[in-house]
Write a protein that holds these residues in place. Structure first.
Motif, short mmCIF file in Angstrom:
data_model
loop_
_atom_site.label_atom_id
_atom_site.label_comp_id
_atom_site.label_asym_id
_atom_site.label_seq_id
_atom_site.Cartn_x
_atom_site.Cartn_y
_atom_site.Cartn_z
N THR A 15 0.81 -1.22 0.00
CA THR A 15 0.00 0.00 0.00
C THR A 15 0.84 1.27 0.00
OG1 THR A 15 -0.22 -0.04 2.42
CG2 THR A 15 -1.96 -1.12 1.12
N LYS A 16 2.11 1.16 0.32
CA LYS A 16 3.04 2.30 0.28
C LYS A 16 4.09 1.96 -0.77
CE LYS A 16 6.41 4.77 3.19
NZ LYS A 16 6.11 6.15 2.87
N THR A 17 4.10 2.72 -1.85
CA THR A 17 5.02 2.42 -2.95
C THR A 17 6.00 3.56 -3.21
OG1 THR A 17 3.42 3.23 -4.57
CG2 THR A 17 3.40 0.85 -4.07
N ALA A 18 6.00 4.55 -2.31
CA ALA A 18 6.98 5.64 -2.40
C ALA A 18 7.48 5.94 -0.99
CB ALA A 18 6.37 6.89 -3.01
N VAL A 65 3.63 11.79 -5.27
CA VAL A 65 3.67 10.80 -4.19
C VAL A 65 2.41 10.78 -3.34
CG1 VAL A 65 6.19 10.95 -4.04
CG2 VAL A 65 4.79 12.34 -2.49
N THR A 67 -0.63 9.73 -3.47
CA THR A 67 -1.38 8.48 -3.29
C THR A 67 -0.47 7.29 -3.02
OG1 THR A 67 -1.37 8.00 -5.66
CG2 THR A 67 -3.25 9.28 -4.80
N ARG A 68 0.84 7.53 -2.99
CA ARG A 68 1.78 6.41 -2.89
C ARG A 68 2.63 6.41 -1.62
NH1 ARG A 68 4.62 5.76 -8.64
NH2 ARG A 68 5.17 3.81 -7.66
N ALA A 69 2.70 7.54 -0.90
CA ALA A 69 3.62 7.67 0.23
C ALA A 69 3.06 7.20 1.56
CB ALA A 69 4.10 9.11 0.35
N PHE A 90 10.66 5.25 -5.47
CA PHE A 90 9.49 4.51 -5.92
C PHE A 90 9.84 3.03 -5.87
CE2 PHE A 90 8.88 8.77 -7.48
CZ PHE A 90 7.56 9.01 -7.11
#
Length: 150
Positions: A15-18, A65, A67-69, A90
């Protein structure tokens, strides 16, 4: 890489890609990163690959970032306060170790082991010592060998 347990879990569940860093990070694409979950867990918990790294002024980085952090805009602003630039790593292919490798085990295996403030490199001898401690350590060494990083 040392990371708060909340974020280590989010990376490992995808769920966290950054991952954000206040210091410039120059990992080449494909770098295998070993995740160390800080207190209260204090253990190696898994691995993840760096897909790309982007460094930019904080005001320009949020959109990429958001939606990704795994953090809110308020948390981002607090973290970025006073920074000239942030690096966003990333991430791809997260993989949990079969069991955490606790700090006590790491220190028994490598008396000179120190927890990184941000990140540090593990040398081959440290990896071999960690591998000799348990199945999770052996799995970690195998992942590093398979990645071509050893």
């Amino acid at each position: 890489m040392s990371i708060h347990p909340r974020f280590a879990s989010a990376i490992l569940d995808g769920t966290k890609t950054a991952e954000l860093r206040r210091r410039r990070v120059a990992f080449p694409p494909g770098t295998l990163v070993v995740l160390y979950a800080s207190a209260p867990e204090m253990a190696l918990v898994g691995t993840v690959r760096v897909d790309t790294v982007v460094t930019a002024q904080p005001g320009h980085l949020w959109e990429g970032v958001a939606t990704r952090a795994g953090i809110t805009r308020r948390e981002y602003d607090q973290y970025a306060a006073g920074a000239d630039a942030l690096s966003a790593l990333f991430l791809a292919t997260p993989s949990k170790l079969p069991a955490p490798v606790p700090l006590t085990t790491l220190r028994r295996a490598c008396s000179s082991f120190t927890v990184p403030q941000s990140y540090r490199y593990l040398n081959v001898e440290e990896l071999k010592s960690i591998a000799s401690t348990n199945a999770a350590g052996a799995e970690l060494l195998q992942r590093v060998i398979d990645s071509g990083s050893a």
